[in-house]
Design a protein around this motif. Structure first.
Motif, PDB file in Angstrom:
ATOM      1  N   LEU A   2      93.853  48.848   3.054  1.00  0.00           N
ATOM      2  CA  LEU A   2      95.135  49.556   3.076  1.00  0.00           C
ATOM      3  C   LEU A   2      95.143  50.614   4.188  1.00  0.00           C
ATOM      4  O   LEU A   2      96.142  50.793   4.882  1.00  0.00           O
ATOM      5  CB  LEU A   2      95.426  50.227   1.732  1.00  0.00           C
ATOM      6  N   GLU A   3      94.009  51.306   4.342  1.00  0.00           N
ATOM      7  CA  GLU A   3      93.885  52.318   5.409  1.00  0.00           C
ATOM      8  C   GLU A   3      94.091  51.658   6.775  1.00  0.00           C
ATOM      9  O   GLU A   3      94.694  52.245   7.681  1.00  0.00           O
ATOM     10  CB  GLU A   3      92.488  52.960   5.383  1.00  0.00           C
ATOM     11  N   SER A   4      93.572  50.459   6.918  1.00  0.00           N
ATOM     12  CA  SER A   4      93.686  49.775   8.208  1.00  0.00           C
ATOM     13  C   SER A   4      95.096  49.214   8.382  1.00  0.00           C
ATOM     14  O   SER A   4      95.466  48.803   9.480  1.00  0.00           O
ATOM     15  CB  SER A   4      92.659  48.643   8.307  1.00  0.00           C
ATOM     16  N   GLY A   5      95.872  49.191   7.291  1.00  0.00           N
ATOM     17  CA  GLY A   5      97.258  48.749   7.368  1.00  0.00           C
ATOM     18  C   GLY A   5      97.485  47.408   6.712  1.00  0.00           C
ATOM     19  O   GLY A   5      96.988  46.388   7.164  1.00  0.00           O
ATOM     20  N   MET A   6      98.238  47.420   5.575  1.00  0.00           N
ATOM     21  CA  MET A   6      98.653  46.156   4.945  1.00  0.00           C
ATOM     22  C   MET A   6     100.170  46.095   5.071  1.00  0.00           C
ATOM     23  O   MET A   6     100.853  47.063   4.724  1.00  0.00           O
ATOM     24  CB  MET A   6      98.248  46.140   3.470  1.00  0.00           C
ATOM     25  N   PRO A   7     100.728  44.999   5.575  1.00  0.00           N
ATOM     26  CA  PRO A   7     102.180  44.947   5.755  1.00  0.00           C
ATOM     27  C   PRO A   7     102.885  45.049   4.407  1.00  0.00           C
ATOM     28  O   PRO A   7     102.309  44.692   3.377  1.00  0.00           O
ATOM     29  CB  PRO A   7     102.411  43.579   6.394  1.00  0.00           C
ATOM     30  N   PRO A   8     104.139  45.540   4.388  1.00  0.00           N
ATOM     31  CA  PRO A   8     104.883  45.539   3.126  1.00  0.00           C
ATOM     32  C   PRO A   8     104.968  44.104   2.613  1.00  0.00           C
ATOM     33  O   PRO A   8     105.128  43.170   3.407  1.00  0.00           O
ATOM     34  CB  PRO A   8     106.259  46.077   3.501  1.00  0.00           C
ATOM     35  N   ALA A   9     104.841  43.953   1.294  1.00  0.00           N
ATOM     36  CA  ALA A   9     104.769  42.600   0.733  1.00  0.00           C
ATOM     37  C   ALA A   9     105.163  42.636  -0.731  1.00  0.00           C
ATOM     38  O   ALA A   9     105.189  43.705  -1.360  1.00  0.00           O
ATOM     39  CB  ALA A   9     103.343  42.057   0.864  1.00  0.00           C
ATOM     40  N   SER A  10     105.462  41.467  -1.262  1.00  0.00           N
ATOM     41  CA  SER A  10     105.644  41.318  -2.702  1.00  0.00           C
ATOM     42  C   SER A  10     104.701  40.228  -3.173  1.00  0.00           C
ATOM     43  O   SER A  10     104.348  39.332  -2.403  1.00  0.00           O
ATOM     44  CB  SER A  10     107.089  40.925  -3.031  1.00  0.00           C
ATOM     45  N   GLY A  11     104.323  40.335  -4.429  1.00  0.00           N
ATOM     46  CA  GLY A  11     103.371  39.350  -4.937  1.00  0.00           C
ATOM     47  C   GLY A  11     103.499  39.213  -6.435  1.00  0.00           C
ATOM     48  O   GLY A  11     104.167  40.009  -7.108  1.00  0.00           O
ATOM     49  N   ILE A  12     102.847  38.186  -6.970  1.00  0.00           N
ATOM     50  CA  ILE A  12     103.018  37.878  -8.393  1.00  0.00           C
ATOM     51  C   ILE A  12     101.770  37.199  -8.943  1.00  0.00           C
ATOM     52  O   ILE A  12     101.079  36.471  -8.228  1.00  0.00           O
ATOM     53  CB  ILE A  12     104.263  36.964  -8.586  1.00  0.00           C
TER      54      ILE A  12
END
Lengths: 187, 401
Positions: B368-378
């Motif tokens: 997350l610190e390195s950057g996770m794109p906005p996303a949705s999941g299930i």
């Protein structure tokens, strides 16, 4: 006390001093919540069903029930009178609370009466009773094979399906669990 | 050595169905003896037979199937392939086989759906240092400092952070202390994620996946799905409004007044669930599948939160069918600071509850610190859906063991 891990169908529990039978119980765990057990509890006298949910680890009181062999005496004003065969004490049970059980009760029949804190709440009938046919069409001779049946009324007023070869005045063995004719008996 | 007692099958085998069509053939199958009748069955057929030599109930045999003048079938030249020396440890497994086949069709249809929609199928580790921190999940220990996953979520998000935009895993998840008609200690959890998409895209996936699986089960589910919110669903069934009952003691009084047992140890969430589980959940999705949105922020887990006029909600939905929770979706939190705060809060709650406190997943936080794109999941319980589609009321009915 019963813990949630002991919950099962048929458990007799007590809530606010009233006896209930657990008629459904299911482990449920919401995606982001604690584990619960969802139950349906049926009041053992009036039959009302309530939904109750218990958190895992919670406890419910055991219903204080005792069972006594008793003899059926008579009916008066919608009340059925029974006598405890060990101490000759009499108790009464409302006829309406027993569903279709009273149709098999004849004088002196031995049943088990379930008491909750001394209050009678249900009865357990013997699996078989012997009763006299008081009303039915005349027999059809020789018809012992076909599955045809006719309607008959027994001495307690119970209405049952009978084989064609049965006559009025005969004594029959009846299965109280199914309400079905079993066989003829000699008296 | 045991070749005499346990001979191999040699020659060309005909299934019983084929032998019946061709008026005879070399068949192999299992003998059944019930109530005076002897049967032979294989996966293609079960038929009543007479035998030309005596064999026992449960024996696997081969022989030549012949039809007599009177239409009955006779098995001749019988050789026992494997005698039945004891009763099976799995007496209900034979009758489950058709359901296992149907379940496999459904799972396969689900897999094909994701492949056709451009999802990358990944496999993440089952044995990890941090099995997930959600307060109410118990992981199975798996050796020194290792646990079995309760969901593949944390690793899958590292794949998202690496740049994969659509990913799916058919994972086996493990949860201790969970056993019931709809809970098993290990189960198939299908998780998928879409970068740069919101919950609407995940809802659309759910609709398409349910329809695909229903077709694979020989059923048609093309009903429009319903949509509601937690607040609406609770209010319509119980008259309780969580916007008004945001204080714990108010909620306790309100649900006690509805006859629910409560305890002074109950948290606001516990009290909420007492009413939710008893009065709301069994009614959800009984007519049509329903998406339930906007959970209380206290139940956000790894979802983003949003401020509504009446309070804070989690951008989360669950899918219910026939009163059974099928899936849980998040508009994913990708803010590492907030994520760390929630993990620490979860760890504190676990410590307080006397539950094992798993370590922070440093690699996940670093992703997350390195950057996770906005996303949705299930996370989707495909076995629950399969069981419902096959008319069953428990996962055991569609599980081999």
């Amino acid at each position: 006390m019963y813990g949630t891990n002991e919950f099962r169908k048929g458990l007799k529990v007590e809530l606010d001093g009233e006896p209930y039978e657990m008629v459904e119980c299911q482990f449920v765990k919401p995606g982001k919540g604690k584990a619960f057990t969802r139950t349906k509890l049926k009041h053992m006298v009036n039959g009302a069903v309530i939904d109750r949910t218990y958190k895992s680890g919670e406890k419910v009181d055991k219903a204080q029930l005792t069972e006594h062999p008793m003899q059926y005496l008579y009916e008066a004003d919608g009340q059925l009178h029974f006598m405890n065969t060990s101490d000759y004490e009499q108790v009464t049970v409302s006829k309406d609370s027993l569903g279709d059980q009273p149709r098999w009760l004849h004088e002196n029949l031995e049943v088990n009466v379930l008491l909750h804190n001394g209050r009678p709440i249900s009865i357990e009938l013997p699996n078989f009773v012997e009763l006299e046919v008081t009303e039915c069409d005349p027999s059809v001779k020789g018809d012992t094979k076909s599955n045809a049946t006719k309607r008959g009324i027994l001495s307690t007023g119970a209405v049952v399906q009978l084989p064609m070869f049965i006559d009025q005045g005969e004594w029959l063995k009846i299965d109280t669990r199914t309400g079905e004719y079993v066989e003829r008996v000699k008296r | 050595m045991s070749d005499a007692a346990y001979p191999p099958f040699r020659g060309r085998r005909t299934t019983i169905a084929e032998a019946l069509a061709e008026a005879g053939g070399q068949v192999a199958g299992r003998i059944g003896k019930r109530a005076g009748e002897t049967t032979l069955h294989d996966e293609s057929e079960t038929i009543a037979v007479t035998l030309d030599s005596d064999v026992n109930d449960g024996d696997w045999v081969t022989g030549h199937l012949e039809r007599a003048q009177d239409g009955t079938h006779r098995l001749a030249s019988i050789v026992v392939l494997a005698p039945s020396r004891t009763i099976s440890p799995d007496p209900h497994l034979p009758e489950k086989l058709p359901r296992l086949r149907a379940r496999a069709e459904i799972v396969q249809a689900g897999r094909t759906f994701f492949h056709e929609n451009g999802f990358l199928e990944v496999e993440t580790p089952s044995r990890v240092r941090c099995p997930g921190l959600e307060t109410h999940l118990r992981a199975f220990p798996a050796g020194q400092d290792r646990w079995l996953i309760t969901s593949p979520e944390l690793h899958l998000k590292r794949v998202l952070a690496a740049g994969a935009e659509r990913i799916v895993e058919f994972a086996r998840a493990f949860r201790d202390d969970e056993r019931g008609p709809w809970h098993r200690a290990e189960f198939l959890l299908v998780e998928w994620y879409r970068a740069f998409e919101g919950l609407e895209a995940i809802e659309a996936d759910c609709v398409a996946l349910v329809e695909t699986c229903a077709r694979a089960a020989g059923r048609d589910v093309t009903l429009p799905f319903e949509r509601t919110t937690v607040r609406e669903a609770l209010a319509s069934r119980t008259g309780l409004d969580i916007a008004v009952l945001s204080a714990r003691d108010d909620l306790e009084r309100a649900i006690a007044a509805r006859g629910h047992t409560t305890s002074h140890e109950d948290s606001w969430d516990d009290l909420f669930f007492r009413a939710w589980i008893a009065e709301v959940e069994p009614t959800l999705g009984t007519e049509r599948p329903v998406f339930v949105h906007d959970y209380p922020a206290s139940q956000a887990a790894l979802a983003r939160t949003r401020r509504e006029a009446w309070g804070e909600v989690a951008e989360r939905f669950e899918l219910y069918i026939n009163g059974v929770e099928i899936a849980n979706a998040f508009h994913e939190l990708n803010d590492p600071d907030e994520q760390l705060r929630r993990h620490e809060a979860d760890r504190a709650a676990r410590r307080e509850a006397g539950a094992p406190v798993y370590p922070l997943d440093e690699s996940f936080l670093a992703a997350l610190e390195s950057g996770m794109p906005p996303a949705s999941g299930i996370a989707f319980g495909l076995e629950r859906l399969a069981a419902l589609l096959l008319g069953q009321e428990a996962l055991d009915a569609i599980s081999a063991f």
